[in-house]
Write an enzyme that holds these catalytic residues in place. Structure first.
Site, mmCIF file in Angstrom:
data_model
loop_
_atom_site.group_PDB
_atom_site.id
_atom_site.type_symbol
_atom_site.label_atom_id
_atom_site.label_comp_id
_atom_site.label_asym_id
_atom_site.label_seq_id
_atom_site.Cartn_x
_atom_site.Cartn_y
_atom_site.Cartn_z
ATOM 1 N N GLU A 1 25.504 74.797 58.617
ATOM 2 C CA GLU A 1 25.028 73.426 58.842
ATOM 3 C C GLU A 1 26.103 72.532 59.471
ATOM 4 O O GLU A 1 25.792 71.570 60.167
ATOM 5 C CB GLU A 1 24.526 72.806 57.531
ATOM 6 C CG GLU A 1 23.213 73.400 57.030
ATOM 7 C CD GLU A 1 23.404 74.661 56.189
ATOM 8 O OE1 GLU A 1 24.552 75.172 56.100
ATOM 9 O OE2 GLU A 1 22.395 75.145 55.620
ATOM 10 N N PHE B 1 17.239 73.880 41.024
ATOM 11 C CA PHE B 1 17.865 74.793 41.983
ATOM 12 C C PHE B 1 18.058 74.081 43.327
ATOM 13 O O PHE B 1 17.125 73.496 43.866
ATOM 14 C CB PHE B 1 16.999 76.049 42.157
ATOM 15 C CG PHE B 1 17.561 76.991 43.186
ATOM 16 C CD1 PHE B 1 18.780 77.628 42.974
ATOM 17 C CD2 PHE B 1 16.891 77.228 44.381
ATOM 18 C CE1 PHE B 1 19.322 78.482 43.920
ATOM 19 C CE2 PHE B 1 17.420 78.082 45.333
ATOM 20 C CZ PHE B 1 18.637 78.704 45.107
ATOM 21 N N GLN B 2 19.250 74.153 43.843
ATOM 22 C CA GLN B 2 19.628 73.515 45.118
ATOM 23 C C GLN B 2 19.366 72.010 45.131
ATOM 24 O O GLN B 2 19.077 71.438 46.170
ATOM 25 C CB GLN B 2 18.941 74.208 46.307
ATOM 26 C CG GLN B 2 19.467 75.631 46.512
ATOM 27 C CD GLN B 2 19.063 76.252 47.829
ATOM 28 O OE1 GLN B 2 18.010 75.966 48.358
ATOM 29 N NE2 GLN B 2 19.920 77.129 48.358
ATOM 30 N N LYS C 1 10.313 67.649 48.728
ATOM 31 C CA LYS C 1 9.370 68.672 49.165
ATOM 32 C C LYS C 1 7.914 68.224 48.981
ATOM 33 O O LYS C 1 7.060 68.517 49.821
ATOM 34 C CB LYS C 1 9.633 69.980 48.390
ATOM 35 C CG LYS C 1 9.196 71.199 49.169
ATOM 36 C CD LYS C 1 9.733 72.477 48.550
ATOM 37 C CE LYS C 1 9.165 73.683 49.275
ATOM 38 N NZ LYS C 1 9.661 74.950 48.710
ATOM 39 N N MET D 1 50.323 71.604 65.482
ATOM 40 C CA MET D 1 50.713 70.224 65.217
ATOM 41 C C MET D 1 51.433 70.116 63.877
ATOM 42 O O MET D 1 52.425 69.406 63.748
ATOM 43 C CB MET D 1 49.475 69.318 65.248
ATOM 44 C CG MET D 1 49.784 67.847 65.233
ATOM 45 S SD MET D 1 50.842 67.347 66.608
ATOM 46 C CE MET D 1 49.633 66.777 67.802
#
Lengths: 575, 175
Positions: free
Chosen positions: A65, A127-128, A177, A490
């Protein structure tokens, strides 16, 4: 044909559609043609609805993502549109966080859509389930959780309006959902006003007059042009203003490409690894005209010793930026384009030849001390600057250069000749390693007619190299140049200069990048010798598809000039 | 120089707004001393009153960050002499240690009132500045305060310009 008829019939008889379909239709209303995303449980109804609109919305399936959000950023930065990404709840949403924060600090318009567990499960550690609204609150311009299908169209309208207007930024819509499943009578109305939100401050002509007076009086005026110039599309207005007044122009990291680097009034790039003249002269000018920039600490160095001798005009659309870091003698709270236009009409024609000559003298000194050795080195190892010079010479004027974060980024910013607006895409404020590869994909989607060349260090490349899979699948022809010094360059430079060369965790044992590219069906080559580099760059640019070019550069090269942290811009070091 | 400031934020009454505003304070390491949320005189507009101890420069910058929130209509910063403010305190005392007569004496002297009187306890209510409610607390403490609670600041400003005028200037439509 029959199927079409049937679906028309269905639409007529039921009238109601799902929240998920309403979301897709709303995106189409906002002119969305591309979505970068990754499906998962809580966003499945939206992906299901998307299935029917594959001819209208191009969904780019990323590999993580973070790749989706950076790609959306790249897309937004080249296209004047908001970048759109989809992610599922929980880890999908949290993986967006880095890119959202990056977009917030670099004023990039994004609309991020995350799926969320059903509303009855909110707050139950389902969940999630993650509180993505809470997490993203400080890094979004605005966010909203939608729990009812009928609220979706208005939420989308508001999201696009807020993301794009005024000082742009990322917004996030978290859609449960059940809101995606549920039905609504769909009707779309664009959002054009929110009573508590004032994206375009009215230009105050009194402020303009005060600014004109300072500009006409100034003997050593100096323009600092930032990202705001590009965001408001004020490149022409900036040029007209500078040309009429004869004032030298320097740019910030994100202001690069706001004025062509070969313009006679362009004097260079500001900040820690910027050019010598613009830094030194900041503390010698009598008037600073800051346009669409926010005096980042990488630009100002020690603020207590920053431009104390100068009057300051600050042209800035975001009132919270005015007087935040540098006190403005005249603040022009407005869109850059409008302000520059008003100023140009009112200022007297002038030239500051002697003052310009001082910048040219600085440039000469910088060239002798630093640039010629970077651009035309005699030693054995390849230097980053000579690679960038060759890319710059060979690439077309409208090629888009995407850089990651670190030494290669500073070298590219110093030596690439940006000729057209919005050809520089980089992570400036947040400094996100791993930004360039996915951002390059997005830039190519946003501007398919331009070549997109990502210049990346070996460290940053390995943070998001899985997006080679996205390139392979989407067939987006992106050119990738890895400047490989087998170091986190760097950090190593700082350890050398400020930590007695105690190299702590900066050496990289790297994989075979050519083999990796091969695994993703991407043409590739590796160059180690100076004699091969020019031909290799030519081959890469001529190649029709994607191409990865690994260039092995000198291991312990340092980027100079440099304003050490905490030092004044006047204390810039050439070596 | 650090001083006490009242930040009055006028916002749309939306879920999560308190959190959004609080984040702006915490990120700048500014402690919220007292906070009150209520309806304002304008329908649908909530008023959040926050007291902070900080510098003028810091509080002005903070107010602009708060105003930047999409749902915030306006944020005002006032010093104490520019506002009229009150806080309310409740003191729950045991009826065993504080007699009715003693309670009545405190109430009279402190311009407070007895809110509830039960066989077991007495609840005293006092409205005033923090110093005034504090003073009564210290006096009652000798008798054992069972419970003490003080509200945030409720504020109106001295300047005669009303919120509605400001909103009109900003061309904000009033419902």
């Amino acid at each position: 044909m029959l199927e079409k008829e049937l679906s028309k019939e269905k639409a007529k008889s039921s009238k109601q559609i799902t929240g998920a379909e309403a979301l897709i239709l709303s995106l189409l209303e906002e002119g969305v043609d591309t979505v970068f995303g990754y499906p998962g449980g809580a966003i499945m109804p939206i992906y299901d609805a998307l299935y029917d609109y594959q001819d209208k919305i191009n969904h780019i399936l990323v590999r993580h993502e973070q790749g989706a959000v950076h790609a959306a950023q790249g897309y937004a930065r080249v296209s004047d549109k908001a970048g759109v990404c989809f992610a599922t709840s929980g880890p999908g949403a949290t993986n967006l966080v880095t890119g959202i924060a990056d977009a917030q600090i670099d004023s990039t318009p994004l609309v991020c859509i995350t799926g969320q567990v059903a509303s009855h499960l909110l707050g139950t550690d389902a969940f999630q389930e993650t509180d993505v609204i809470g997490i993203s609150m400080p890094i979004t311009k605005w966010n909203l959780q939608v729990t009812k299908p009928e609220d979706i169209p208005a939420a989308v309208a508001r999201a696009f309006y807020i993301a794009r207007s005024g000082r742009p930024g990322p917004v996030l819509l978290d859609i449960t959902k059940d809101a995606q499943f549920g039905k609504l009578h769909y009707k779309y109305e664009k959002c054009e006003k929110i009573r508590s939100y004032r994206p375009y401050p009215k230009l105050n002509m009194g402020d303009v007059d005060k600014a004109v007076e300072l500009i006409n009086k100034a003997k050593k005026p100096f323009i600092l042009a930032g990202h705001g110039v590009l965001i408001s599309g004020a490149e022409n207005e900036l040029r007209q203003f500078a040309e009429k007044t004869g004032i030298p122009v320097a740019v910030t990291l994100l202001g690069l490409s706001a004025i062509p680097t070969d313009h006679q009034l362009y004097v260079g790039f500001l900040g820690m690894h910027g050019n010598y003249g613009p830094n030194i002269k900041t503390n010698e000018c009598d008037l600073l005209i800051a346009v669409g920039m926010r005096f980042d600490d990488r630009v100002t160095g020690d603020i207590s010793k920053y431009a104390k001798q100068a009057k300051v005009i600050h042209i800035e659309i975001d009132p919270s930026e005015i007087n935040k870091i540098v006190k403005a003698d005249v603040a022009v709270n407005s869109d850059a384009k409008e302000a520059l236009k008003a100023l140009s009409e009112r200022v007297s024609k002038a030239s500051h030849e002697k003052w310009m000559q001082e910048f040219r003298d600085c440039k000469k000194l910088e060239y002798e001390k630093v640039e010629q050795h970077d651009l035309y080195p005699g030693g054995k190892g390849l230097k980053m600057a000579e690679v960038v010079r060759l890319i710059s010479e060979k690439a077309s004027a409208d090629a888009i250069i995407v850089t990651d974060v670190g030494q290669h980024q500073m070298v590219t910013s110093r030596y690439y000749n940006y000729r057209k607006p919005n050809t520089n895409i980089t992570s400036g404020g947040l400094g996100t390693m791993g930004f360039a590869l996915p951002a390059a994909i997005g830039a190519k989607v946003g501007k398919p007619g331009s070549d997109v060349i990502a210049i990346i260090g070996d460290g940053g490349f390995q943070m998001t190299l899985q997006e080679l899979g996205t390139i392979n699948q989407s067939k987006m022809p992106v050119k990738i140049v890895i400047l490989n010094n087998n170091f986190l360059g760097m950090v190593r430079q700082w350890q050398q200069l400020f930590y007695e060369k105690r190299y702590s965790s900066v050496e990289m044992i790297n994989p075979d990048f050519v083999m990796i590219a091969k695994g993703f069906n991407i043409e590739s080559a590796k160059v180690t010798e100076r004699s091969d580099i020019e031909a290799a760059i030519g081959k890469m640019l001529d190649h029709k598809g994607s191409y990865l070019l690994e260039v092995v550069v000198e291991k312990e090269e340092n980027v100079f000039p440099m304003v050490p942290t905490g030092a004044s811009v006047a204390e810039i070091r050439l070596e | 120089m650090t001083k006490q400031f009242t930040v009055s934020v006028f916002t749309e009454n939306k879920i999560g707004l308190m959190n959004r505003i609080a984040i702006i304070f915490t990120r700048r390491r500014m402690n919220i001393e007292r906070i009150t949320v209520s309806e304002s005189e304008v329908k649908g507009v909530a008023r959040i009153t926050i007291v902070v101890n900080t510098t003028r420069d810091a509080v002005d910058k903070l107010a602009r960050q708060v105003e930047k929130l999409t749902e915030v209509l306006k944020a005002f910063v006032h010093e104490d002499h520019e506002v009229i403010y009150q806080e309310m305190a409740l003191y729950k005392m045991s009826a065993k240690t504080l007699s009715h007569a003693a309670a009545a004496k405190f109430v009279k002297e402190n311009n407070a009132r007895i809110l509830v009187e039960e066989p077991e306890y007495i609840v005293i209510e006092k409205t005033g500045t923090k110093e005034e409610t504090e003073k009564l607390f210290l006096e009652l403490e000798k008798y054992g305060v069972l419970e003490f609670a003080r509200s945030g600041r409720v504020v109106v400003t001295k300047p005669m310009k009303e919120l509605k005028t400001y909103l009109k200037e900003l061309e904000i439509e009033l419902v």
